[in-house]
Design an enzyme around this catalytic site. Structure first.
Site, PDB file in Angstrom:
ATOM      1  N   LYS A 136       8.888  -4.686  50.148  1.00 38.76           N
ATOM      2  CA  LYS A 136       8.205  -4.672  48.854  1.00 38.76           C
ATOM      3  C   LYS A 136       9.144  -4.132  47.774  1.00 38.76           C
ATOM      4  O   LYS A 136       9.187  -4.636  46.654  1.00 38.76           O
ATOM      5  CB  LYS A 136       6.916  -3.831  48.949  1.00 38.76           C
ATOM      6  CG  LYS A 136       5.814  -4.598  49.665  1.00 38.76           C
ATOM      7  CD  LYS A 136       4.646  -3.761  50.100  1.00 38.76           C
ATOM      8  CE  LYS A 136       3.751  -4.617  51.005  1.00 38.76           C
ATOM      9  NZ  LYS A 136       2.725  -3.876  51.712  1.00 38.76           N
ATOM     10  N   GLN A 188       0.129   1.670  51.871  1.00 38.23           N
ATOM     11  CA  GLN A 188       0.455   0.847  53.040  1.00 38.23           C
ATOM     12  C   GLN A 188      -0.510   1.163  54.197  1.00 38.23           C
ATOM     13  O   GLN A 188      -0.708   2.317  54.560  1.00 38.23           O
ATOM     14  CB  GLN A 188       1.909   1.103  53.470  1.00 38.23           C
ATOM     15  CG  GLN A 188       2.383   0.214  54.592  1.00 38.23           C
ATOM     16  CD  GLN A 188       2.397  -1.268  54.212  1.00 38.23           C
ATOM     17  OE1 GLN A 188       2.867  -1.644  53.154  1.00 38.23           O
ATOM     18  NE2 GLN A 188       1.852  -2.097  55.091  1.00 38.23           N
ATOM     19  N   ASP A 204      -3.694  -5.117  45.474  1.00 33.59           N
ATOM     20  CA  ASP A 204      -4.046  -5.674  46.783  1.00 33.59           C
ATOM     21  C   ASP A 204      -5.417  -6.358  46.734  1.00 33.59           C
ATOM     22  O   ASP A 204      -5.789  -7.085  47.657  1.00 33.59           O
ATOM     23  CB  ASP A 204      -4.133  -4.535  47.816  1.00 33.59           C
ATOM     24  CG  ASP A 204      -2.909  -4.451  48.707  1.00 33.59           C
ATOM     25  OD1 ASP A 204      -2.192  -5.460  48.812  1.00 33.59           O
ATOM     26  OD2 ASP A 204      -2.677  -3.385  49.298  1.00 33.59           O
TER      27      ASP A 204
END
Ligand code: NAP
Length: 284
Positions: free
Chosen positions: A53, A97, A120
């Site tokens: 990322k 995460q 997300d």
């Protein structure tokens, strides 16, 4: 022989476009979009995802803020950091995460992230927005799949689509997006008595089960579009999807490989959501 839907090439194309848009964004507003990624603990797979990322941020020109917290970080400490990032003007996207250590309630964490920075799209506000078709962010894997379908000019209007799997991050939002793309959508799951009976009739089959060799050639119809979300290890430890590729690519019109299909699109869509967030904040 099916046309292979190349996620690597499509992802590179989208990233190049995002890099150009980021240059324009910086010229207009004087700063770069920023993504904060929090990782708690030392899960090796998660560390690789976080590293990727960060690399993606560098590639498209964003600021990336990484918070590597020790395993023993308390839920309260994590919530405090999220609170700070929620009001940090340099940060437009916040991602924690998964998986977090067991003592941290992921649902609580999802709720703590400000919906406007929830790149997300896991916050219930964003989930609800997807349901009504009025959304800014889409979870990255389903978003990557729709991007691939568009890239290959796949007609969805009036087509039948079967999504196998009903998880909150892939199956359910995927089904909703395909509904918004005017497909007639069926969702299969572990209690579906005869998955093959359903998939055999489908124009588009999207498999998000997580089991190698799940979708066999005799489960799809001639000319179907086959999207393989699965990321599994076969008996030799090699990365593979849910689909028996050799069997399905003989019958399908389009197919995604594993690796190189859906996988490369996911982080790219995270980048897309982050730019969108930065644009929305800038225009406020
Ligand atoms: P998940 O939460 O484990 O969900 C799996 C789904 O498959 C569940 O809904 C389950 O049904 C269903 N299922 C299990 N056995 C089945 C069967 N025999 N017949 C029909 N349905 C069955 O997994 P996920 O997070 O959605 O991920 C799915 C796969 O995609 C995994 O391999 C994951 O690694 C991969 N993935 C890839 C990416 C990427 O970027 N390429 C991103 C995310 C996930 P129930 O709900 O009834 O249990």
């Amino acid at each position: 022989m099916a046309i292979i839907m190349d996620g690597k090439a499509t992802s590179a194309k989208v990233r190049a476009d995002l890099a150009q848009k980021t240059i324009e964004f910086k010229e207009k507003y004087g700063y770069a979009p920023g993504l904060a990624v929090i990782i708690v603990g030392e899960d090796p797979a998660s560390q690789i995802y976080v590293r990727n990322k960060k690399k993606a941020c560098e590639e498209v020109g964003y600021n990336s803020f990484e918070y590597a917290l020790p395993e023993k970080t308390t839920e309260e400490e994590l919530l405090k950091l999220i609170d700070e990032l929620n009001s940090d003007k340099k940060v437009h996207g916040i991602l924690v995460q998964s998986p977090t250590p067991r003592h941290i309630d992921e649902k609580k964490i999802q709720l703590a992230i400000r919906p406007e920075k929830d790149v997300d799209a896991f916050h219930p506000v964003n989930v609800g927005k997807i349901m009504i078709g009025d959304y800014d962010f889409v979870p990255c894997t389903p978003a990557g799949i729709t991007e691939l379908l568009d890239e290959y000019g796949i007609e969805t209007c009036g087509k039948s689509c079967v999504v196998i799997g009903r998880s909150d991050i892939v199956g359910k939002p995927m089904a909703m997006l395909m509904l918004h793309k005017n497909c007639t959508v069926t969702v299969c799951h572990s209690r579906t008595p005869d998955v093959a009976k359903v998939t055999k009739e489908a124009d588009i089959v999207i498999s998000a089960v997580g089991k190698a060799d799940f979708v066999k050639g005799d489960m799809i119809k001639e000319g179907a579009v086959v999207i393989d979300v699965g990321m599994n290890r076969n008996s030799q430890g090699k990365l593979c999807g849910d689909v028996v590729y050799d069997e399905c690519e003989k019958k399908a019109a389009y197919i995604t490989p594993v690796p190189g299909g859906v996988g490369p699109m996911t982080i790219t869509m995270l980048m897309k959501n982050t730019l969108k967030s930065a644009q929305l904040f800038a225009e406020k």
